[in-house]
Design an enzyme around this catalytic site. Structure first.
Site, PDB file in Angstrom:
ATOM      1  N   ASP A  56      -3.234   0.476   9.818  1.00 54.11           N
ATOM      2  CA  ASP A  56      -2.765   1.222   8.646  1.00 54.11           C
ATOM      3  C   ASP A  56      -1.688   2.231   9.012  1.00 54.11           C
ATOM      4  OD1 ASP A  56      -4.132   3.808   9.406  1.00 54.11           O
ATOM      5  OD2 ASP A  56      -5.899   2.530   9.197  1.00 54.11           O
TER       6      ASP A  56
ATOM      7  N   GLU B  28      -2.903  -4.404  17.243  1.00 51.48           N
ATOM      8  CA  GLU B  28      -3.680  -4.670  16.029  1.00 51.48           C
ATOM      9  C   GLU B  28      -3.863  -6.189  15.930  1.00 51.48           C
ATOM     10  OE1 GLU B  28      -5.122  -3.106  13.089  1.00 51.48           O
ATOM     11  OE2 GLU B  28      -5.521  -5.244  12.752  1.00 51.48           O
TER      12      GLU B  28
ATOM     13  N   ASP C 129      -5.702  -9.656  20.062  1.00 47.80           N
ATOM     14  CA  ASP C 129      -7.042  -9.142  20.297  1.00 47.80           C
ATOM     15  C   ASP C 129      -6.967  -7.979  21.304  1.00 47.80           C
ATOM     16  OD1 ASP C 129     -10.167 -10.708  20.461  1.00 47.80           O
ATOM     17  OD2 ASP C 129      -9.679  -8.920  21.630  1.00 47.80           O
TER      18      ASP C 129
ATOM     19  N   ASP D 108      -9.010   2.904  17.353  1.00 46.52           N
ATOM     20  CA  ASP D 108      -9.085   3.158  15.916  1.00 46.52           C
ATOM     21  C   ASP D 108      -9.560   1.862  15.267  1.00 46.52           C
ATOM     22  OD1 ASP D 108      -8.676   3.816  13.297  1.00 46.52           O
ATOM     23  OD2 ASP D 108      -6.507   4.122  13.475  1.00 46.52           O
TER      24      ASP D 108
END
Lengths: 283, 485
Positions: free
Chosen positions: A86, A106, A137, A155
Site C-alpha cells: 500500500d 511485495e 515472495d 509489513d
C-alpha cells in the site's frame, strides 16, 4: 440504501462499517483485493476481507512501524520493506533524507497497482527514486541477501494466506542474516487480545527470540484492527529500543508526526501485565 | 458393464443416489449416518459420516463386486491400461501381500532385492515363501540402496530356476528404478511372475517424462499406493493385474485377509482419484515436477546439500530416477537425514517424509504450493547456517549382505529366546528390526546377526531414527532362534 462491510474479528465478534461505495474489487493470483469508501474511516483497503488500512487511522500503524526503528538506529541508510504494497511504510521512510535506498518486496503487484490508483494517501511516494520494488515472495528474496540492510520492516498481512511464510523461524533467521551487524528488524506482530491472534503473536515472538539476541515488543492503538490493541516486534542485533537512544537526534530532524513522538516511543515498550506474561511464556 | 467414460465415477454417483433416497438405516454401522456419535460427526463433518455406510445392493460389495464397484474397478483398470484392477482398503501392504500370496506357496522361492518394504517379508511369514535376495547395489556416497542389476537377477534365476516370482521396487522410496522391462522379460522366459511394488509409483502411469510404469514394462502384478501420489485417502490402494494372472484366484487370495466391511470412504476416494488422474494426471504431475525441480535447484544452490536427480542414472542399478522425489543428501552438512528431519519439525514446523542416516526425503505432491517450497528451502538454508557440524565420525552406510539361515516363516514361529542386543551376535534373528520410515528391514526373521548390523542399529538409534519391529519396543533385546548355529 444500507451497504455495510463486515469483518469477522473472531468467530463470535464482528466489526462493521457503513460503506458509501465500492471502488475496486479483483481477485489476484494471491488474494482478493477490495477498495471502498466508508463514511467513518474514509477509503479502505481490504485483502481477503480483512482490513489492511483505512485513511483515517493508517497513520498510526505506519508511523509506529517506521519511526520507532528509525529513531533507535543512529544511521539507517539501506532499508528493506517486506510486504507493504500500500506504500504507507515507504511514505514515512522517504521523509528521511539520510535514507539512501529502500527495497520494497511485495508478493502481489496488483495490490501496488490498485493502491497507486485508489489510495494516493499511502501510495503517493512509491515513485521516489530511492524506492526499488521487487514483486516476489519475501521469503525467497531474503534468502539471497547477506549483511545488506540496516533495517528490515516486515509489513505483512496475517499469518495465514500469502503472509504465512513471514511468520516463520526460517524467515526471521534469514532476516538476521540479511541485516548488517547492527541491524534492526521490526515486524507487524498481531494482537494479544483475541485467542487466535494471541496464539500467532506468541509464536512469532518465540521464533524471533530464537533468531535474534534482543527481541522486544511494543504496542499501538489501531481502532480498525481486531480489538484495537496492536503489537510490533523489535528485534535487534545490537541496539536496545530505548536505552541509550539519542532521542534528541531524532527530534532535530523536525519531522511532523501525528501519533509518534519520542516520549511515546519509550512508553510503547511498557506493556500490560498479561501481555508481558504471554511473551515471557515463550521466551 | 454399462458404457462408462473416465469422466464418470460410478461409486461416487451411487453414493450420491443413496443419499438422495434418504434410506432409513437398520443396518451397520451403528453410528447411523453420524447421529449416534455427535462428537465424531462434529469433528469429521456430517458429509463424511453420511457416506460411512455398509455394503448394500445399490453400493455393491467389495468382496464380490457385480455392479458399481466392479464398474469403478474396470474404469481404474482402463485408466492404468491393464486388464484388471482391485480396490484395496488395507493399504498397499494388503496389495503386496496379495501379490506374494498369489505367486508363492509354502517353501516356494521368490527372488527380490533386500531393500523391500517389510510388508513383503511379512507376506512370506504368512505363506511360508522363501526369499532369494539379490544384492541391490549401494551408492556408497549417498548411503542408499539402489535397484537390482539385470545381470544379478539373471544370476539368481540361474541359481534358483525353481523360483516362482521376481519382485521389484518401482521406484524405491528415494526414487530409484531398476530396468523393469528387462527383468520382466527374464522372468517370463523362465516361467516366473514379475511382481512390482509401486507404492511410490502411481504417477508413472500418467506422465511420459517419468520412469516407465511396471505394468507397461511387462509386470504381472503391481501394488500402488493411490494415497501417495494419487491423492486418495490414507490406506486406499490399487492392485493391478496383467493377463498371466487369474482374476478370480487373486480375489480369493485378497478375501483371505480383507475386511468384509470395507470403508466406502476409502473406496469412493479411489474412484474420485482415479477420475482425477485420468482427466488431469498429466497437468498435475507437470506441476509437481516443476515444483520439485525448482526446489532441487534452490537446495543445491545453498551449498553442501545434494538434492539428487537423473544425473545418477547409470543404465542398470539406477536405470531411471523419479524426478518427483525430492531426496536430499545431508551428511555433507555434518547432520544425519534424521537430524535434519527432527530440526525441520521441531524448529521450523515442517514435517518431512523421512530422514535416514544420510538423507532427507520431502514428499511433494499436487497439494503443495510454491510458497511451501520456499519455506522448505529457507529452512534448509537456515539449518545449514545454524546447525551444521563437522562431518567426521559419521557412519557411512554400506550394504550388509544378509546371511539368510532359514525362511522368515520358520524363523518367526521357531522356539526363541530373548537376549540383550550385545549377546545376539552370531544368532539367528526371529523378528524384524527396521527404521520406520522407510520400513526396510535391517534384520528380517531368519537372518544371522552380526557385529556390523548391531553397530548400524546402535548408530541409527543414537541419531534418533524411529526403530520398530522387535517385541521389545525399546530395542534393548532381540528375539533369536533357540540354539546356536
Amino acid at each position: 440504501m444500507e451497504l455495510w462491510f463486515t469483518e469477522q474479528h473472531t468467530k463470535n465478534v464482528r466489526f462493521s462499517m457503513k460503506v458509501d461505495r465500492q471502488l475496486y474489487s479483483a481477485q489476484s493470483e494471491f488474494q482478493r483485493i477490495d477498495i471502498f469508501d466508508s463514511l467513518e474511516f474514509g477509503r479502505v483497503l481490504t485483502l481477503d476481507g480483512y482490513v489492511m488500512l483505512t485513511e483515517k487511522d493508517e497513520f498510526i500503524y505506519h508511523e509506529m512501524i517506521v519511526h520507532v526503528p528509525m529513531c533507535a538506529h543512529p544511521d539507517a541508510r539501506k532499508i528493506l520493506v517486506i510486504g507493504g504494497g500500500d506504500g504507507g511504510t515507504v511514505r514515512e521512510l522517504v521523509r528521511y533524507a539520510a535514507v539512501e535506498r529502500i527495497d520494497l518486496v511485495e508478493i502481489d503487484e496488483q495490490v501496488v497497482a490498485a493502491c497507486k490508483e485508489y489510495l494516493p494517501q499511502t501510495a503517493g511516494k512509491l515513485n521516489d527514486p530511492r524506492v526499488h520494488a521487487f514483486y516476489e515472495d519475501g521469503l525467497k528474496f531474503i534468502r539471497h541477501q547477506e549483511n545488506e540492510y540496516d533495517l528490515i520492516l516486515v509489513d505483512s498481512t496475517d499469518p495465514f494466506g500469502p503472509g504465512e511464510g513471514l511468520f516463520t523461524r526460517e524467515f526471521y533467521g534469514n532476516c538476521f542474516r540479511a541485516l548488517k551487524a547492527d541491524g534492526i528488524m521490526v515486524n507487524q506482530h498481531e494482537s494479544p487480545f483475541y485467542k487466535e491472534d494471541a496464539y500467532a503473536m506468541q509464536r512469532a515472538h518465540k521464533r524471533i527470540v530464537e533468531s535474534f539476541p534482543l527481541a522486544r515488543v511494543y504496542q499501538a492503538h489501531i481502532p480498525t484492527y481486531p480489538s484495537g490493541h496492536w503489537l510490533f516486534g523489535f528485534a535487534s542485533k545490537q541496539y536496545h529500543p530505548v536505552h541509550n537512544v539519542d532521542f534528541s537526534r531524532w527530534e532535530k530532524l523536525g519531522l511532523r508526526t501525528q501519533y509518534y513522538n519520542t516520549k511515546l516511543h519509550a512508553a510503547a515498550f511498557a506493556l500490560p501485565t498479561y501481555v508481558e506474561e504471554m511473551l515471557r511464556d515463550v521466551e | 458393464m454399462k458404457d462408462y467414460s473416465q469422466n464418470q465415477a460410478p461409486l461416487l454417483e451411487a453414493l450420491e443416489k443413496m443419499k438422495m433416497r434418504r434410506i432409513v438405516p437398520f443396518d451397520v454401522p451403528g453410528h447411523k449416518r453420524g447421529r449416534g456419535n455427535p462428537e465424531l460427526t462434529e469433528f469429521l463433518g456430517e458429509k463424511c459420516l453420511s457416506v460411512d455406510v455398509n455394503s448394500m445392493k445399490m453400493l455393491d460389495n467389495l468382496c464380490h463386486p457385480v455392479s458399481v464397484i466392479r464398474d469403478a474397478e474396470k474404469l481404474a483398470a482402463d485408466a492404468f491400461g491393464v486388464p484388471q484392477a482391485f480396490f484395496m482398503t488395507g493399504g498397499t501392504t494388503s496389495a503386496v501381500q496379495a501379490m506374494v500370496l498369489t505367486a508363492c506357496k509354502r517353501g516356494e522361492k521368490i527372488i527380490l532385492p533386500r531393500n523391500v518394504h517389510r510388508s513383503v517379508i511379512n507376506a512370506m511369514i504368512l505363506c511360508g515363501a522363501v526369499p532369494v535376495y539379490v544384492n541391490p547395489e549401494m551408492d556408497k556416497r549417498l548411503g542408499i540402496s539402489l535397484g537390482m542389476r539385470v545381470s544379478a537377477v539373471a544370476q539368481a534365476i540361474k541359481e534358483n530356476p525353481d523360483a516362482k516370482a521376481i519382485f521389484v521396487n518401482n521406484p524405491t522410496y528415494y526414487g530409484i528404478c531398476s530396468n523393469v522391462r528387462a527383468i520382466a522379460e527374464l522372468a517370463h522366459e523362465h516361467g516366473m511372475l514379475l511382481l512390482a511394488d509401486e507404492a511410490h509409483g502411481t504417477h508413472f502411469y500418467f506422465h511420459d517424462q517419468l520412469p516407465e510404469a511396471a505394468m507397461r514394462a511387462g509386470a504381472d502384478m503391481a501394488a500402488l499406493s493411490m494415497h501417495k501420489s494419487g491423492g486418495s485417502l490414507t490406506q486406499s490402494s490399487l492392485l493391478l493385474l496383467g493377463p498371466r494372472v487369474s482374476e478370480g484366484y487373486v480375489r480369493q487370495i485378497i478375501n483371505l485377509t480383507q475386511s468384509t466391511s470395507s470403508s466406502y470412504l476409502l473406496l469412493v476416494s479411489l474412484d474420485i482419484s482415479r477420475r482425477n488422474l485420468a482427466l488431469h494426471g498429466k497437468e498435475t504431475f507437470d506441476k509437481v515436477i516443476g515444483l520439485v525441480e525448482y526446489a532441487r535447484n534452490e537446495i543445491n544452490a545453498i551449498g553442501d546439500y545434494y538434492a539428487y536427480s537423473r544425473e545418477l542414472v547409470n543404465g542398470d542399478s539406477i536405470f531411471d530416477f523419479d524426478v518427483t522425489k525430492l531426496s536430499i543428501f545431508t551428511r555433507s552438512i555434518g547432520l544425519a537425514g534424521i537430524e535434519v528431519y527432527d530440526l525441520l519439525r521441531d524448529e521450523y514446523d515442517i514435517q518431512a517424509e523421512l530422514g535416514d542416516i544420510a538423507n532427507l526425503l520431502a514428499y511433494v505432491s499436487v497439494g503443495d504450493r510454491p510458497k511451501d517450497m520456499e519455506r522448505l528451502v529457507a529452512a534448509l538454508s537456515e539449518i545449514r547456517r545454524n546447525y551444521s557440524k563437522d562431518r567426521s565420525g559419521m557412519l557411512e552406510a554400506e550394504y550388509i549382505n544378509p546371511q539368510v539361515i532359514c525362511g522368515p516363516q520358520q524363523a518367526f514361529y521357531a522356539p526363541k529366546v530373548s537376549l540383550p542386543l550385545a549377546a545376539t551376535v552370531g544368532r539367528v534373528c526371529s523378528e524384524f528390526v527396521m527404521c520406520y520410515p522407510p520400513g526396510i528391514p535391517i534384520l528380517a526373521p531368519g537372518e544371522q546377526i552380526t557385529t556390523e548390523i548391531l553397530e548400524y542399529i546402535r548408530y541409527a538409534k543414537e541419531k534418533g531414527c524411529s526403530m520398530t519391529g522387535p517385541e521389545d519396543m525399546e530395542i534393548e533385546r532381540l528375539n533369536v532362534m533357540e540354539g546356536t548355529l
